[in-house]
Enzyme design. Structure first.
Site, PDB file in Angstrom:
ATOM      1  N   ILE A 146       0.869  -1.168   0.000  1.00  0.00           N
ATOM      2  CA  ILE A 146       0.000   0.000   0.000  1.00  0.00           C
ATOM      3  C   ILE A 146       0.911   1.225   0.000  1.00  0.00           C
ATOM      4  O   ILE A 146       2.068   1.150   0.389  1.00  0.00           O
ATOM      5  CB  ILE A 146      -0.990   0.024   1.193  1.00  0.00           C
ATOM      6  CG1 ILE A 146      -0.251  -0.090   2.530  1.00  0.00           C
ATOM      7  CG2 ILE A 146      -2.029  -1.063   1.069  1.00  0.00           C
ATOM      8  CD1 ILE A 146      -1.174  -0.039   3.741  1.00  0.00           C
ATOM      9  N   ASP A 147       0.381   2.347  -0.477  1.00  0.00           N
ATOM     10  CA  ASP A 147       1.202   3.550  -0.625  1.00  0.00           C
ATOM     11  C   ASP A 147       1.716   4.057   0.718  1.00  0.00           C
ATOM     12  O   ASP A 147       1.132   3.776   1.769  1.00  0.00           O
ATOM     13  CB  ASP A 147       0.384   4.657  -1.306  1.00  0.00           C
ATOM     14  CG  ASP A 147      -0.056   4.285  -2.708  1.00  0.00           C
ATOM     15  OD1 ASP A 147       0.661   3.504  -3.361  1.00  0.00           O
ATOM     16  OD2 ASP A 147      -1.121   4.765  -3.141  1.00  0.00           O
ATOM     17  N   MET A 148       2.778   4.823   0.666  1.00  0.00           N
ATOM     18  CA  MET A 148       3.399   5.359   1.874  1.00  0.00           C
ATOM     19  C   MET A 148       2.376   6.085   2.750  1.00  0.00           C
ATOM     20  O   MET A 148       2.336   5.886   3.971  1.00  0.00           O
ATOM     21  CB  MET A 148       4.540   6.322   1.503  1.00  0.00           C
ATOM     22  CG  MET A 148       5.225   6.947   2.708  1.00  0.00           C
ATOM     23  SD  MET A 148       6.580   8.056   2.276  1.00  0.00           S
ATOM     24  CE  MET A 148       5.666   9.475   1.647  1.00  0.00           C
ATOM     25  N   ARG A 159      -7.139   5.698  -5.770  1.00  0.00           N
ATOM     26  CA  ARG A 159      -6.881   7.124  -5.960  1.00  0.00           C
ATOM     27  C   ARG A 159      -7.175   7.541  -7.404  1.00  0.00           C
ATOM     28  O   ARG A 159      -7.783   8.594  -7.650  1.00  0.00           O
ATOM     29  CB  ARG A 159      -5.436   7.437  -5.578  1.00  0.00           C
ATOM     30  CG  ARG A 159      -5.114   7.117  -4.129  1.00  0.00           C
ATOM     31  CD  ARG A 159      -3.617   7.047  -3.857  1.00  0.00           C
ATOM     32  NE  ARG A 159      -2.980   8.352  -4.004  1.00  0.00           N
ATOM     33  CZ  ARG A 159      -1.662   8.535  -3.963  1.00  0.00           C
ATOM     34  NH1 ARG A 159      -0.852   7.488  -3.809  1.00  0.00           N
ATOM     35  NH2 ARG A 159      -1.164   9.748  -4.091  1.00  0.00           N
TER      36      ARG A 159
END
Length: 305
Positions: free
Chosen positions: A137-139, A238
């Site tokens: 998962i993104d930062m 997103r």
């Protein structure tokens, strides 16, 4: 040194070679391709080329990939929030702001550094940079990740992702008021031609992507939603929410500049994760509560509603 070969067709006539190669391989940015060309690692019809070479149909391109420099990935003691652990798998709740695995220029403070200190038995399928990592998962996205502690578990969990049987539900706050209670976004995602660091909905060099969403609450100018992934493309939620006109609040890449305060990064939390245990074949499901700053933003929105 690995070699990758491409044979160009009529769709690539008179385009610069750096543009063509960065389009053919989504893992390469245009600047990376340009560096490969400058270092003499790209051959056209058997000869070293230049970055401004204009391709022609029928061109035979060979890319020589130099050996990657191995980085030292060191264990770091961290206060990881472990939701489940046995000899095969581990489920961890990643905080917002933490990178999942090391990369050049970012070799410490990642989830992998912490996992290596927590347990030494992690799967080796993804190499020394990503031991145990099955998905990311993104930062600036918080939430649950499954980690493989051996190669048997890794192969099983990856196959479940391929078969689309892993349950992955996210909570998000988006700009705008979504009028319908449920929806599905079925739109292919690929690299943005104008910005190689971003993804976008495109038919060119794209991958099938499906996101289901349901409305949880509506506010004056925001909507609180739950999104369920059917596929797992880079930045999928997103990109899809932006595509339908409801970008994530706080998203520095895909959202508007004027957005919610009180949360650093996109308001996105991987709250529910479910999968079949690789050895016992039992279905396991876990739910992580929203981070405190996410809850505070929701409370503020409810009070101003």
């Amino acid at each position: 040194m690995d070699n990758i070969a491409y044979s160009l067709d009529e769709t690539h006539g008179r385009e610069r070679i750096d543009k063509v190669l960065s389009g053919l391989n989504q893992e390469w940015s245009r600047s990376q391709v340009q560096q490969l060309i400058k270092d003499g690692h790209v051959l056209v019809n058997g000869a070293v080329t230049k970055t401004n070479y204009k391709c022609s149909p029928g061109d035979q391109i060979e890319v020589e990939l130099p050996e990657l420099e191995e980085l030292d990935v060191l264990p770091e003691e961290m206060n990881l929030e472990i939701f489940y652990e046995d000899s095969d798998v581990l489920v961890v709740n990643k905080p917002r702001g933490m990178v999942v695995h090391p990369a050049p220029g970012h070799t410490s403070g990642t989830l992998v550094n912490g996992l290596m200190a927590h347990c030494r038995d992690l799967s080796g399928i993804n190499g020394v940079m990503r031991p145990g990592i099955v998905h990311r998962i993104d930062m600036d996205t918080s939430g649950l990740l499954m980690v493989a502690k051996n190669d048997l578990a890794h192969e099983s969990l990856v196959q479940q992702l391929v078969d689309k049987t892993v349950t992955r539900k996210y909570k998000a706050i988006v700009h705008g008021i979504i009028p319908h209670d449920f929806g599905t976004v079925d739109a292919p995602i690929g690299r943005d031609k104008k910005d190689r660091q971003s993804m976008t909905v495109t038919e060119e060099h794209s991958k099938h992507a499906v996101t289901h969403f349901s409305v949880l609450e509506r506010f004056h100018s925001f909507t609180y939603v739950e999104c369920q992934l059917e596929t797992g493309r880079t930045h999928q939620i997103r990109v899809h929410m932006k595509y339908i006109g409801y970008p994530l609040a706080g998203d520095p890449k895909y959202g508007p500049r004027k957005t919610l305060t009180g949360i650093n990064g996109q308001a996105l939390h991987a709250g529910v994760l479910g999968f079949v245990h690789p050895r016992s074949k039992e279905y396991l499901e876990f739910e992580a509560p929203l981070p405190e700053d996410f809850e505070q933003v929701l409370d503020r929105l409810r009070k101003s509603n």
